[in-house]
Motif scaffolding. Sequence first.
Motif, PDB file in Angstrom:
ATOM      1  N   ALA A   1       0.837  -1.211   0.000  1.00 24.94           N
ATOM      2  CA  ALA A   1       0.000   0.000   0.000  1.00 24.94           C
ATOM      3  C   ALA A   1       0.866   1.253   0.000  1.00 24.94           C
ATOM      4  CB  ALA A   1      -0.937   0.004   1.208  1.00 24.94           C
ATOM      5  N   VAL A   2       1.919   1.252   0.785  1.00 22.56           N
ATOM      6  CA  VAL A   2       2.823   2.406   0.838  1.00 22.56           C
ATOM      7  C   VAL A   2       3.561   2.537  -0.487  1.00 22.56           C
ATOM      8  CG1 VAL A   2       4.850   3.381   1.994  1.00 22.56           C
ATOM      9  CG2 VAL A   2       3.042   2.309   3.349  1.00 22.56           C
ATOM     10  N   THR A   3       4.010   1.422  -1.035  1.00 22.63           N
ATOM     11  CA  THR A   3       4.678   1.442  -2.338  1.00 22.63           C
ATOM     12  C   THR A   3       3.758   2.011  -3.399  1.00 22.63           C
ATOM     13  OG1 THR A   3       6.062  -0.438  -1.742  1.00 22.63           O
ATOM     14  CG2 THR A   3       5.782  -0.012  -4.100  1.00 22.63           C
ATOM     15  N   TYR A   4       2.488   1.629  -3.367  1.00 22.12           N
ATOM     16  CA  TYR A   4       1.519   2.132  -4.343  1.00 22.12           C
ATOM     17  C   TYR A   4       1.393   3.653  -4.253  1.00 22.12           C
ATOM     18  CZ  TYR A   4      -2.829   3.127  -6.728  1.00 22.12           C
ATOM     19  OH  TYR A   4      -3.769   3.669  -7.566  1.00 22.12           O
ATOM     20  N   VAL A   5       1.301   4.183  -3.039  1.00 24.00           N
ATOM     21  CA  VAL A   5       1.161   5.632  -2.860  1.00 24.00           C
ATOM     22  C   VAL A   5       2.377   6.356  -3.420  1.00 24.00           C
ATOM     23  CG1 VAL A   5       1.037   7.497  -1.149  1.00 24.00           C
ATOM     24  CG2 VAL A   5      -0.405   5.473  -0.886  1.00 24.00           C
ATOM     25  N   VAL A   6       3.573   5.850  -3.115  1.00 25.86           N
ATOM     26  CA  VAL A   6       4.797   6.491  -3.603  1.00 25.86           C
ATOM     27  C   VAL A   6       4.870   6.411  -5.125  1.00 25.86           C
ATOM     28  CG1 VAL A   6       7.323   6.360  -3.608  1.00 25.86           C
ATOM     29  CG2 VAL A   6       6.062   6.146  -1.457  1.00 25.86           C
ATOM     30  N   ARG A   7       4.565   5.260  -5.678  1.00 25.19           N
ATOM     31  CA  ARG A   7       4.591   5.114  -7.147  1.00 25.19           C
ATOM     32  C   ARG A   7       3.566   6.026  -7.812  1.00 25.19           C
ATOM     33  NH1 ARG A   7       5.438  -1.325  -7.500  1.00 25.19           N
ATOM     34  NH2 ARG A   7       7.703  -1.283  -7.312  1.00 25.19           N
ATOM     35  N   GLU A   8       2.418   6.177  -7.196  1.00 23.55           N
ATOM     36  CA  GLU A   8       1.390   7.071  -7.755  1.00 23.55           C
ATOM     37  C   GLU A   8       1.867   8.518  -7.731  1.00 23.55           C
ATOM     38  OE1 GLU A   8      -2.136   8.262  -9.561  1.00 23.55           O
ATOM     39  OE2 GLU A   8      -1.154   6.313  -9.451  1.00 23.55           O
ATOM     40  N   LEU A   9       2.505   8.926  -6.655  1.00 22.14           N
ATOM     41  CA  LEU A   9       3.086  10.273  -6.594  1.00 22.14           C
ATOM     42  C   LEU A   9       4.140  10.456  -7.684  1.00 22.14           C
ATOM     43  CD1 LEU A   9       3.586  11.056  -2.801  1.00 22.14           C
ATOM     44  CD2 LEU A   9       2.240  12.360  -4.423  1.00 22.14           C
ATOM     45  N   GLU A  10       4.987   9.453  -7.838  1.00 22.40           N
ATOM     46  CA  GLU A  10       6.022   9.534  -8.870  1.00 22.40           C
ATOM     47  C   GLU A  10       5.408   9.576 -10.264  1.00 22.40           C
ATOM     48  OE1 GLU A  10       9.937   7.507  -6.891  1.00 22.40           O
ATOM     49  OE2 GLU A  10       8.363   6.126  -7.586  1.00 22.40           O
ATOM     50  N   ARG A  11       4.353   8.808 -10.475  1.00 23.76           N
ATOM     51  CA  ARG A  11       3.663   8.826 -11.769  1.00 23.76           C
ATOM     52  C   ARG A  11       3.092  10.214 -12.040  1.00 23.76           C
ATOM     53  NH1 ARG A  11      -0.929   9.098 -13.867  1.00 23.76           N
ATOM     54  NH2 ARG A  11      -2.129   8.967 -11.960  1.00 23.76           N
ATOM     55  N   GLN A  12       2.452  10.793 -11.030  1.00 22.61           N
ATOM     56  CA  GLN A  12       1.871  12.125 -11.194  1.00 22.61           C
ATOM     57  C   GLN A  12       2.948  13.180 -11.415  1.00 22.61           C
ATOM     58  OE1 GLN A  12      -0.847  13.110  -8.029  1.00 22.61           O
ATOM     59  NE2 GLN A  12      -1.914  11.153  -8.181  1.00 22.61           N
ATOM     60  N   ALA A  13       4.069  13.034 -10.731  1.00 18.14           N
ATOM     61  CA  ALA A  13       5.160  14.002 -10.872  1.00 18.14           C
ATOM     62  C   ALA A  13       5.908  13.812 -12.185  1.00 18.14           C
ATOM     63  CB  ALA A  13       6.131  13.877  -9.697  1.00 18.14           C
ATOM     64  N   GLY A  14       5.838  12.612 -12.725  1.00 17.41           N
ATOM     65  CA  GLY A  14       6.545  12.320 -13.963  1.00 17.41           C
ATOM     66  C   GLY A  14       8.036  12.118 -13.759  1.00 17.41           C
ATOM     67  N   MET A  15       8.433  11.820 -12.525  1.00 18.69           N
ATOM     68  CA  MET A  15       9.852  11.586 -12.241  1.00 18.69           C
ATOM     69  C   MET A  15       9.985  10.826 -10.932  1.00 18.69           C
ATOM     70  SD  MET A  15      10.957  15.430 -11.037  1.00 18.69           S
ATOM     71  CE  MET A  15      10.010  16.244 -12.297  1.00 18.69           C
ATOM     72  N   ALA A  16      11.158  10.241 -10.732  1.00 22.88           N
ATOM     73  CA  ALA A  16      11.437   9.501  -9.500  1.00 22.88           C
ATOM     74  C   ALA A  16      11.571  10.477  -8.337  1.00 22.88           C
ATOM     75  CB  ALA A  16      12.716   8.688  -9.653  1.00 22.88           C
ATOM     76  N   LEU A  17      10.986  10.115  -7.224  1.00 19.25           N
ATOM     77  CA  LEU A  17      11.099  10.907  -5.996  1.00 19.25           C
ATOM     78  C   LEU A  17      12.013  10.226  -4.985  1.00 19.25           C
ATOM     79  CD1 LEU A  17       7.319  11.838  -5.661  1.00 19.25           C
ATOM     80  CD2 LEU A  17       9.162  13.274  -6.558  1.00 19.25           C
ATOM     81  N   LEU A  18      12.163   8.911  -5.141  1.00 19.48           N
ATOM     82  CA  LEU A  18      12.985   8.113  -4.239  1.00 19.48           C
ATOM     83  C   LEU A  18      13.983   7.291  -5.031  1.00 19.48           C
ATOM     84  CD1 LEU A  18      10.233   6.576  -1.914  1.00 19.48           C
ATOM     85  CD2 LEU A  18      11.673   8.542  -1.409  1.00 19.48           C
ATOM     86  N   LEU A  19      15.161   7.111  -4.464  1.00 16.66           N
ATOM     87  CA  LEU A  19      16.130   6.145  -4.981  1.00 16.66           C
ATOM     88  C   LEU A  19      15.992   4.918  -4.095  1.00 16.66           C
ATOM     89  CD1 LEU A  19      19.268   8.421  -5.477  1.00 16.66           C
ATOM     90  CD2 LEU A  19      17.777   7.487  -7.254  1.00 16.66           C
ATOM     91  N   ARG A  20      15.604   3.814  -4.689  1.00 16.10           N
ATOM     92  CA  ARG A  20      15.419   2.583  -3.934  1.00 16.10           C
ATOM     93  C   ARG A  20      16.737   1.818  -3.903  1.00 16.10           C
ATOM     94  NH1 ARG A  20      11.190   4.623  -6.291  1.00 16.10           N
ATOM     95  NH2 ARG A  20       9.079   4.227  -5.563  1.00 16.10           N
ATOM     96  N   GLN A  21      17.157   1.448  -2.703  1.00 16.40           N
ATOM     97  CA  GLN A  21      18.402   0.708  -2.509  1.00 16.40           C
ATOM     98  C   GLN A  21      18.124  -0.471  -1.592  1.00 16.40           C
ATOM     99  OE1 GLN A  21      20.300   4.082  -0.772  1.00 16.40           O
ATOM    100  NE2 GLN A  21      21.105   4.853  -2.706  1.00 16.40           N
ATOM    101  N   THR A  22      19.065  -1.360  -1.466  1.00 11.37           N
ATOM    102  CA  THR A  22      18.844  -2.535  -0.616  1.00 11.37           C
ATOM    103  C   THR A  22      18.685  -2.160   0.851  1.00 11.37           C
ATOM    104  OG1 THR A  22      21.225  -2.899  -0.480  1.00 11.37           O
ATOM    105  CG2 THR A  22      20.022  -4.161  -2.143  1.00 11.37           C
ATOM    106  N   GLN A  23      19.320  -1.074   1.290  1.00  9.77           N
ATOM    107  CA  GLN A  23      19.211  -0.647   2.682  1.00  9.77           C
ATOM    108  C   GLN A  23      18.091   0.366   2.919  1.00  9.77           C
ATOM    109  OE1 GLN A  23      22.652  -0.914   1.695  1.00  9.77           O
ATOM    110  NE2 GLN A  23      22.872  -2.792   2.874  1.00  9.77           N
TER     111      GLN A  23
END
Length: 132
Positions: free
Chosen positions: A33-55
Amino acid sequence: MKLNPGQLEVFCIVAECGSIRAAARQLVLTQPAVTYVVRELERQAGMALLLRQTQGVTLTEAGEALYRRALRLLEDWRQAQNELAQMRDGAQGDLRLAFSSGAAARILAPALASFRKARPGGAARCARVVSQ
């Protein structure tokens, strides 16, 4: 781009936790659910908002900008909700009084103390005291 306070709050918690998993725990939501919200924000912004890393995650430049603005927007949103609640509950209004300096000390101070005790949220600010 249509943002809502719920999305911004989730995004801010993710940014503060540095991890989607930790944010999900704090928000009592599932990780998807949290991933969905972040991805939706990124989709709306048209760019990545977070850099996803293993840590965990870190904010991109755009994510930093949104985070700073989101904090201010959420604070404004909370203040608006509080003001409306005070208006609804009758805890807001203006009271204007005029006293001589002697009467202000003898009468106004005890009266304000009683008022604050009876209505704790009612006398939060004092605009101006003028003594004559």
